[in-house]
Design a protein around this motif. Sequence first.
Motif, PDB file in Angstrom:
ATOM      1  N   GLU A  20       0.831  -1.209   0.000  1.00 23.79           N
ATOM      2  CA  GLU A  20       0.000   0.000   0.000  1.00 23.79           C
ATOM      3  C   GLU A  20       0.866   1.259   0.000  1.00 23.79           C
ATOM      4  OE1 GLU A  20      -4.084  -1.538   2.218  1.00 23.79           O
ATOM      5  OE2 GLU A  20      -2.511  -0.605   3.424  1.00 23.79           O
ATOM      6  N   THR A  21       1.965   1.230   0.760  1.00 24.19           N
ATOM      7  CA  THR A  21       2.863   2.391   0.787  1.00 24.19           C
ATOM      8  C   THR A  21       3.534   2.597  -0.568  1.00 24.19           C
ATOM      9  OG1 THR A  21       3.303   2.036   3.143  1.00 24.19           O
ATOM     10  CG2 THR A  21       4.852   3.409   1.939  1.00 24.19           C
ATOM     11  N   GLY A  22       3.997   1.492  -1.169  1.00 19.07           N
ATOM     12  CA  GLY A  22       4.611   1.597  -2.489  1.00 19.07           C
ATOM     13  C   GLY A  22       3.633   2.096  -3.531  1.00 19.07           C
ATOM     14  N   PHE A  23       2.417   1.634  -3.481  1.00 20.90           N
ATOM     15  CA  PHE A  23       1.395   2.078  -4.432  1.00 20.90           C
ATOM     16  C   PHE A  23       1.131   3.568  -4.266  1.00 20.90           C
ATOM     17  CE2 PHE A  23      -2.942   2.721  -5.929  1.00 20.90           C
ATOM     18  CZ  PHE A  23      -2.934   2.041  -7.136  1.00 20.90           C
ATOM     19  N   ARG A  25       3.195   5.812  -3.151  1.00 24.26           N
ATOM     20  CA  ARG A  25       4.347   6.567  -3.654  1.00 24.26           C
ATOM     21  C   ARG A  25       4.337   6.648  -5.169  1.00 24.26           C
ATOM     22  NH1 ARG A  25       9.244   4.239   0.198  1.00 24.26           N
ATOM     23  NH2 ARG A  25       8.629   5.391   2.122  1.00 24.26           N
ATOM     24  N   ILE A  26       3.935   5.559  -5.821  1.00 22.11           N
ATOM     25  CA  ILE A  26       3.850   5.582  -7.295  1.00 22.11           C
ATOM     26  C   ILE A  26       2.834   6.619  -7.732  1.00 22.11           C
ATOM     27  CG2 ILE A  26       3.092   4.250  -9.305  1.00 22.11           C
ATOM     28  CD1 ILE A  26       4.289   1.783  -7.972  1.00 22.11           C
ATOM     29  N   LYS A  33       1.283  17.852 -13.351  1.00 15.10           N
ATOM     30  CA  LYS A  33       0.195  18.734 -13.737  1.00 15.10           C
ATOM     31  C   LYS A  33      -0.261  18.447 -15.150  1.00 15.10           C
ATOM     32  CE  LYS A  33      -1.167  23.590 -13.793  1.00 15.10           C
ATOM     33  NZ  LYS A  33      -0.731  24.991 -13.552  1.00 15.10           N
ATOM     34  N   GLY A  34      -1.552  18.162 -15.275  1.00 15.47           N
ATOM     35  CA  GLY A  34      -2.135  17.897 -16.588  1.00 15.47           C
ATOM     36  C   GLY A  34      -2.006  16.468 -17.053  1.00 15.47           C
ATOM     37  N   VAL A  35      -1.323  15.607 -16.250  1.00 13.32           N
ATOM     38  CA  VAL A  35      -1.124  14.205 -16.635  1.00 13.32           C
ATOM     39  C   VAL A  35      -1.662  13.315 -15.515  1.00 13.32           C
ATOM     40  CG1 VAL A  35       0.559  12.437 -17.251  1.00 13.32           C
ATOM     41  CG2 VAL A  35       0.914  14.824 -17.949  1.00 13.32           C
ATOM     42  N   PRO A  36      -2.503  12.338 -15.854  1.00 11.97           N
ATOM     43  CA  PRO A  36      -3.026  11.451 -14.800  1.00 11.97           C
ATOM     44  C   PRO A  36      -1.906  10.616 -14.196  1.00 11.97           C
ATOM     45  CG  PRO A  36      -3.648  10.641 -16.974  1.00 11.97           C
ATOM     46  CD  PRO A  36      -3.044  11.996 -17.180  1.00 11.97           C
ATOM     47  N   PRO A  37      -2.034  10.199 -12.911  1.00 15.33           N
ATOM     48  CA  PRO A  37      -0.990   9.389 -12.275  1.00 15.33           C
ATOM     49  C   PRO A  37      -0.846   8.033 -12.946  1.00 15.33           C
ATOM     50  CG  PRO A  37      -2.966   9.484 -10.908  1.00 15.33           C
ATOM     51  CD  PRO A  37      -3.172  10.474 -12.018  1.00 15.33           C
ATOM     52  N   ALA A  38       0.292   7.402 -12.716  1.00 16.30           N
ATOM     53  CA  ALA A  38       0.582   6.127 -13.374  1.00 16.30           C
ATOM     54  C   ALA A  38      -0.302   5.003 -12.865  1.00 16.30           C
ATOM     55  CB  ALA A  38       2.058   5.773 -13.164  1.00 16.30           C
ATOM     56  N   GLN A  43      -6.684   0.112  -9.102  1.00 16.90           N
ATOM     57  CA  GLN A  43      -5.658  -0.901  -9.349  1.00 16.90           C
ATOM     58  C   GLN A  43      -5.021  -1.427  -8.057  1.00 16.90           C
ATOM     59  OE1 GLN A  43      -3.466   1.665 -12.161  1.00 16.90           O
ATOM     60  NE2 GLN A  43      -3.714   0.034 -13.686  1.00 16.90           N
ATOM     61  N   LEU A  44      -5.272  -0.753  -6.950  1.00 16.82           N
ATOM     62  CA  LEU A  44      -4.686  -1.201  -5.694  1.00 16.82           C
ATOM     63  C   LEU A  44      -5.197  -2.589  -5.311  1.00 16.82           C
ATOM     64  CD1 LEU A  44      -3.019  -0.798  -3.151  1.00 16.82           C
ATOM     65  CD2 LEU A  44      -4.970   0.431  -2.140  1.00 16.82           C
ATOM     66  N   SER A  45      -6.480  -2.844  -5.506  1.00 18.77           N
ATOM     67  CA  SER A  45      -7.020  -4.158  -5.152  1.00 18.77           C
ATOM     68  C   SER A  45      -6.382  -5.253  -5.994  1.00 18.77           C
ATOM     69  CB  SER A  45      -8.536  -4.173  -5.322  1.00 18.77           C
ATOM     70  OG  SER A  45      -8.896  -3.879  -6.661  1.00 18.77           O
TER      71      SER A  45
END
Length: 342
Positions: A20-23, A25-26, A33-38, A43-45
């Motif tokens: 969960e911590t690694g997720f 941080r990713i 800004k202007g770009v969705p996160p990776a 997707q965590l589940s």
Amino acid sequence: GGFVRDALMASYSKLVSLLETGFARIQTGSRIKGVPPAASPEQLSSLLDTSAPFRDAYLAAALGRMQDVVSAAFPGSSRVLPSPADVQKCIGVLHDELKSAGNSGHLAGLLGSTVGKALRLIAEKAEYMTSAGPELRQVSLGPSSGGGASAAQLRNIALCSQLQEVHRSMLSLLPRLPAPAAAALQGPLDALEGCAIDTVSPIFKSALEVFESHVLAMHQQQWGPTSQSAAASGSAMLPVTDTSSYVNDLANALAVFRSEYMSKFIPAPSPTVPSVGSSLAERAAARLLMLWVRHACLLRPLGEQGKLQLAKDLGELQLVIGQGLYPLDAMGPVNRCLRAFR
């Protein structure tokens, strides 16, 4: 190898925390800004599901530990009841398993469901340990009964108190747990409370039948002008300063019930401490008072002397029920109904 597998299984809570911590941080590191996160929250589940074999083994081991301590405390037979130390040990193991989830809401929900299975097992075992039969429903509340609670009744009261202690300790933990764990525990806690109520409800039901028979005895008295005529002719009649005999009989029965039955609960029924005994005592008090009101409304004919006597009886009734069963100040709707009746 086997060592790695066993280590991941035993330390699954730490593994979940790392994932969960690694997720997180990713998500944070890839947010521009202007770009969705990776990685999206959905997707965590999927990431956590990759550790499913370790998760299942970890939960099975936790359930096994709790089943062992539950079976030791509540053997599910007619043998002696668990000691206070057994009950506290059982509670301690359940608390420790819940706390092992740490800050993980996901793992807390899974452990909440697993602890819920242990709570349902306690309720199931307690059903087999409960005394039943006619002895449980025989309640002697007369002034010369000389009895008190039977062995079966005392056993069920003690068992109810132990189940209540487990329920109380787990309920006090809910506000400090993540929402998924609290939601998973609510149903099993309700089942445990229901089992505790079932162990002693026959005692309260039988006692209530005795109390109601005293209230219904009001119809055997004279309330109308006939009693006034009798008084005018010199016949004996209770003065208004005295309480009717049916109220005195009820007061004696309530005093016996409180000293021989209600005092055996731990803690003793009180509005300041929510408990099974308090809940049943409140229901009994409300039913008894409303029964009196309904039957007092049926008294016909009702002379002036009868009205004064009825007012005197009501005042005494409120006193004996408030002291013997449940304080009237803590019974809002019923108390308002009595004030309206006056």
